[in-house]
Design a protein around this motif. Structure first.
Motif, mmCIF file in Angstrom:
data_model
loop_
_atom_site.group_PDB
_atom_site.id
_atom_site.type_symbol
_atom_site.label_atom_id
_atom_site.label_comp_id
_atom_site.label_asym_id
_atom_site.label_seq_id
_atom_site.Cartn_x
_atom_site.Cartn_y
_atom_site.Cartn_z
ATOM 1 N N GLU A 144 0.946 -1.375 0.185
ATOM 2 C CA GLU A 144 0.321 0.026 0.099
ATOM 3 C C GLU A 144 1.052 1.311 -0.006
ATOM 4 O O GLU A 144 0.457 2.314 -0.691
ATOM 5 N N HIS A 145 2.044 1.219 0.707
ATOM 6 C CA HIS A 145 2.798 2.521 0.753
ATOM 7 C C HIS A 145 3.380 2.539 -0.680
ATOM 8 O O HIS A 145 3.727 3.724 -1.204
ATOM 9 N N VAL A 146 3.947 1.468 -1.411
ATOM 10 C CA VAL A 146 4.304 1.475 -2.668
ATOM 11 C C VAL A 146 3.218 2.284 -3.539
ATOM 12 O O VAL A 146 3.654 3.262 -4.372
ATOM 13 N N ALA A 147 2.086 1.790 -3.329
ATOM 14 C CA ALA A 147 1.031 2.315 -4.207
ATOM 15 C C ALA A 147 0.568 3.883 -4.036
ATOM 16 O O ALA A 147 0.338 4.850 -4.795
ATOM 17 N N PHE A 148 0.719 4.224 -2.680
ATOM 18 C CA PHE A 148 0.934 5.692 -2.465
ATOM 19 C C PHE A 148 1.727 6.412 -2.896
ATOM 20 O O PHE A 148 1.525 7.727 -3.521
ATOM 21 N N LEU A 149 2.985 6.050 -2.826
ATOM 22 C CA LEU A 149 4.130 6.871 -3.728
ATOM 23 C C LEU A 149 3.988 7.014 -4.956
ATOM 24 O O LEU A 149 3.967 8.092 -5.886
ATOM 25 N N ARG A 150 3.490 5.897 -5.832
ATOM 26 C CA ARG A 150 3.390 5.758 -7.158
ATOM 27 C C ARG A 150 2.050 6.931 -7.472
ATOM 28 O O ARG A 150 2.265 7.483 -8.492
ATOM 29 N N ALA A 151 1.078 6.610 -6.861
ATOM 30 C CA ALA A 151 -0.139 7.642 -6.820
ATOM 31 C C ALA A 151 0.309 9.285 -6.883
ATOM 32 O O ALA A 151 -0.412 9.904 -7.463
ATOM 33 N N ARG A 152 1.164 9.365 -6.008
ATOM 34 C CA ARG A 152 1.833 10.816 -5.776
ATOM 35 C C ARG A 152 2.610 11.108 -6.891
ATOM 36 O O ARG A 152 3.362 12.412 -6.967
ATOM 37 N N GLY A 153 3.179 10.319 -7.977
ATOM 38 C CA GLY A 153 3.682 10.776 -9.136
ATOM 39 C C GLY A 153 5.162 10.526 -9.016
ATOM 40 O O GLY A 153 6.076 10.942 -9.590
ATOM 41 N N VAL A 154 5.565 9.628 -7.863
ATOM 42 C CA VAL A 154 6.953 9.307 -7.726
ATOM 43 C C VAL A 154 7.211 8.024 -8.699
ATOM 44 O O VAL A 154 6.805 7.033 -8.460
ATOM 45 N N ASP A 155 8.503 8.383 -9.622
ATOM 46 C CA ASP A 155 8.959 7.162 -10.184
ATOM 47 C C ASP A 155 9.712 6.365 -9.380
ATOM 48 O O ASP A 155 10.731 6.751 -8.775
ATOM 49 N N LEU A 156 9.217 4.861 -9.283
ATOM 50 C CA LEU A 156 9.885 4.030 -8.228
ATOM 51 C C LEU A 156 10.722 3.155 -9.034
ATOM 52 O O LEU A 156 10.987 2.107 -8.434
ATOM 53 N N SER A 157 11.236 3.364 -10.337
ATOM 54 C CA SER A 157 11.910 2.517 -10.842
ATOM 55 C C SER A 157 13.383 2.076 -10.226
ATOM 56 O O SER A 157 14.019 1.326 -10.659
ATOM 57 N N GLY A 158 13.807 3.379 -9.655
ATOM 58 C CA GLY A 158 14.957 3.209 -8.448
ATOM 59 C C GLY A 158 14.781 2.581 -7.193
ATOM 60 O O GLY A 158 15.706 2.793 -6.377
ATOM 61 N N LEU A 159 13.375 2.127 -6.976
ATOM 62 C CA LEU A 159 13.283 1.497 -5.599
ATOM 63 C C LEU A 159 13.534 0.061 -5.605
ATOM 64 O O LEU A 159 12.713 -0.757 -6.354
ATOM 65 N N SER A 160 14.627 -0.338 -5.003
ATOM 66 C CA SER A 160 14.972 -1.818 -4.930
ATOM 67 C C SER A 160 14.077 -2.542 -3.838
ATOM 68 O O SER A 160 14.234 -2.075 -2.840
ATOM 69 N N ARG A 161 13.693 -3.724 -4.141
ATOM 70 C CA ARG A 161 13.116 -4.508 -3.076
ATOM 71 C C ARG A 161 13.826 -5.681 -2.810
ATOM 72 O O ARG A 161 13.938 -6.457 -3.880
ATOM 73 N N VAL A 162 14.438 -5.851 -1.900
ATOM 74 C CA VAL A 162 15.393 -7.031 -1.636
ATOM 75 C C VAL A 162 15.007 -7.723 -0.462
ATOM 76 O O VAL A 162 14.318 -7.591 0.472
ATOM 77 N N PRO A 163 15.766 -9.000 -0.355
ATOM 78 C CA PRO A 163 15.616 -9.937 0.507
ATOM 79 C C PRO A 163 15.850 -9.205 2.033
ATOM 80 O O PRO A 163 16.846 -8.786 1.977
ATOM 81 N N GLY A 164 15.017 -9.355 2.941
ATOM 82 C CA GLY A 164 15.313 -8.958 4.443
ATOM 83 C C GLY A 164 14.078 -8.025 4.726
ATOM 84 O O GLY A 164 13.260 -7.872 4.226
ATOM 85 N N ARG A 165 14.376 -7.316 5.784
ATOM 86 C CA ARG A 165 13.564 -6.514 6.547
ATOM 87 C C ARG A 165 13.719 -4.867 6.148
ATOM 88 O O ARG A 165 14.873 -4.633 5.959
ATOM 89 N N THR A 166 12.687 -4.501 6.272
ATOM 90 C CA THR A 166 12.804 -2.780 5.905
ATOM 91 C C THR A 166 13.378 -2.089 6.936
ATOM 92 O O THR A 166 13.275 -2.552 8.050
ATOM 93 N N PHE A 167 14.138 -1.185 6.533
ATOM 94 C CA PHE A 167 14.821 -0.017 7.802
ATOM 95 C C PHE A 167 13.593 0.261 8.727
ATOM 96 O O PHE A 167 12.442 0.718 8.184
ATOM 97 N N ARG A 168 13.976 0.232 9.969
ATOM 98 C CA ARG A 168 12.993 0.587 11.076
ATOM 99 C C ARG A 168 13.690 1.513 12.081
ATOM 100 O O ARG A 168 14.717 1.312 12.498
ATOM 101 N N TRP A 169 12.849 2.564 12.111
ATOM 102 C CA TRP A 169 13.499 3.648 13.094
ATOM 103 C C TRP A 169 12.256 3.798 14.299
ATOM 104 O O TRP A 169 11.132 3.883 14.028
ATOM 105 N N THR A 170 12.603 3.856 15.627
ATOM 106 C CA THR A 170 11.886 3.845 16.846
ATOM 107 C C THR A 170 12.372 5.419 17.474
ATOM 108 O O THR A 170 13.443 5.206 17.828
#
Lengths: 314, 314
Positions: free
Chosen positions: A55-81
């Motif tokens: 859904e986050h990918v879809a949100f950014l795409r809908a905002r007109g963000v070109d995601l061809s440079g967004l890599s999805r790789v094995p593992g977990r996404t960066f997390r900040w608390t």
């Protein structure tokens, strides 16, 4: 004009005196490109893990963000608390899990290499330079950084600074980078390192812009409701760069407007948690608050005969 | 119009990272009336001891300050000793000797009782009210206060606030007074206590003015040289009130100019120790820096077609 951004895409868990959110959309690249997207398309280079919600990918795409440079790789996404006390100017990091971001090696898709405007989000200056190596003839490059890199990667950071037009830093960072407490002198020292301009971000107090002899002081918008300062700096940079790329000029008057636009986007971003406010933001609201910034800060010339102390005031 | 000020006249000993001065001229009444004197005569009500140097009296008189309300009484003059670290926003009081100031009971000479503009410097709110009792029909009353009175004399302070038009406070004080961390909401709460306007002083970040729906954000002047912040707030108030009394109007545009003039006087005051810079200050310099404040903060309207995200930026 074409705008490229590199930065983090993250899942943030944030606690403020006004509430908390778990694993919501965050990251410098996210705030930047969402804010910039109000002015035109944005090319984003970033990395996420397998667990990153579609859904986050879809949100950014809908905002007109070109995601061809967004890599999805094995593992977990960066997390900040993080947590903020009532003094919302100061974030307290509780936990940082770099995860897939630890091995991030930005690779620009071929069509991104002709970008005219480049924003290097707050990542390792080695990687910031790696991005610049891949852009052919950028017209305007801006970079963000932080205390960690100023301390741990100073040499690389100074090399990077030789290649950027503008640096975004906060008060403490510009002092640390220049080794000078006075912010005006610190900013002048940083201009000596390479950038033609420095923007010193001062949180709820606004921002100072320095370039040559030019100084511009932008107030922040005094907000009666401020929920979550996360992403304020990147939203500022996003509004600034998005506007600048769209305006297609680097005139001093354009730079001033860009800073105010940055303040407008930052002021909206902090009104709600995560990207919540930016999701519902309209161009009319951006234009309206820009006008409020003018009413907030403008004043008229002094009367001709007001001074002189002729002692005849009565 | 006629401007009356009540406040302290003191001998300060100050240490900053840039040097130190022993027993130099200081006090809220001194900074205020010197700053205000660039716009016309000032009536000062204050007290000094037998040891107060005659040269300081001569200086104030030469500046057009009416000293018929300055009592010289047996005992020693009020003394304050303070230190500033590199963070010049925060004064560290090392020693306070109230001396003759402890028994200060302001008495207005008869000719002072018709004053149109009144500044109540940071003294016991009981004494601020005592001054107001002696002024017949003031047109505009402004008051300063501090954390000590907010804590120790809250009831008296609230009574005083019902009778003033404007309150000068800093960030921390407005929060303490309102019991509210958000500065915008804190200022709105203080407006509910009586004053038609509140000026929140933010040191090197400038000032916020609140009155009804009106909000004005004034930047401070970014100074490459800042030696001694002592008296900045009273110089601000002095420039503000001196200008206002001279202008003879309370229009919103006049109030904005008054705040900027206050910022101009404060910015000069902190460039040197004690009153050193104000002594040599000229009206041309005040006018010049006012113009610099305008160049520092003004920006143009947003272009009509800059927003809209039609995606055709290239």
């Amino acid at each position: 004009m074409s705008l490229l951004a590199v930065g983090s895409v993250a899942l943030d868990s944030v606690e403020t005196p006004f509430g908390r959110r778990e694993e919501v959309l965050g990251g410098s690249g996210t705030y930047f490109s969402t804010s910039a997207s109000f002015f035109g398309p944005v090319r984003l280079v970033a990395v996420v893990g397998e667990d990153f919600p579609e859904e986050h990918v879809a949100f950014l795409r809908a905002r007109g963000v070109d995601l061809s440079g967004l890599s999805r790789v094995p593992g977990r996404t960066f997390r900040w608390t993080g947590r903020y006390e009532f003094d919302l100017n100061q974030a307290h990091t509780l936990d940082t899990q770099l995860n897939v971001f630890a091995d991030f090696r930005p690779e620009l898709p071929e069509p991104f290499r002709d970008s005219s405007h480049v924003f290097l989000g707050n990542i390792d200056p080695d990687l910031q330079r790696r991005v610049l190596d891949q852009v052919r003839t950028p017209r305007f490059v801006a970079a963000d950084t932080m205390n960690f890199w100023i301390g741990a990667k100073r040499a690389s950071l100074l090399e990077m600074l030789k290649r950027v037009d503008l640096l975004f830093v906060n008060d403490a960072e510009v002092r640390q980078l220049a080794g000078e407490h006075n912010v005006v002198r610190a900013a002048q020292a940083v201009l000596g390192f390479g950038p033609a301009a420095v923007v010193v971000k001062r949180g709820e107090y606004g921002a100072l812009f320095f370039s040559g002899e030019e100084v511009f002081a932008a107030s922040a918008y005094p907000l009666p409701e401020l929920f979550d300062p996360t992403g304020a700096g990147d939203s500022f940079a996003g509004g600034f760069m998005g506007y600048l790329a769209r305006a297609g000029s680097l005139d001093p008057a354009v730079m001033r407007r860009a800073i105010v636009v940055g303040g407008v986007l930052a002021s909206y971003a902090v009104e709600r948690f995560s990207l919540e406010r930016l999701r519902s933001l309209t161009t009319d609201e951006i234009r309206s608050r820009y006008g409020e910034f003018r009413r907030l800060t403008h004043f008229e010339d002094l009367e001709v005969d007001i001074l002189g102390g002729d002692g005849t005031r009565d």
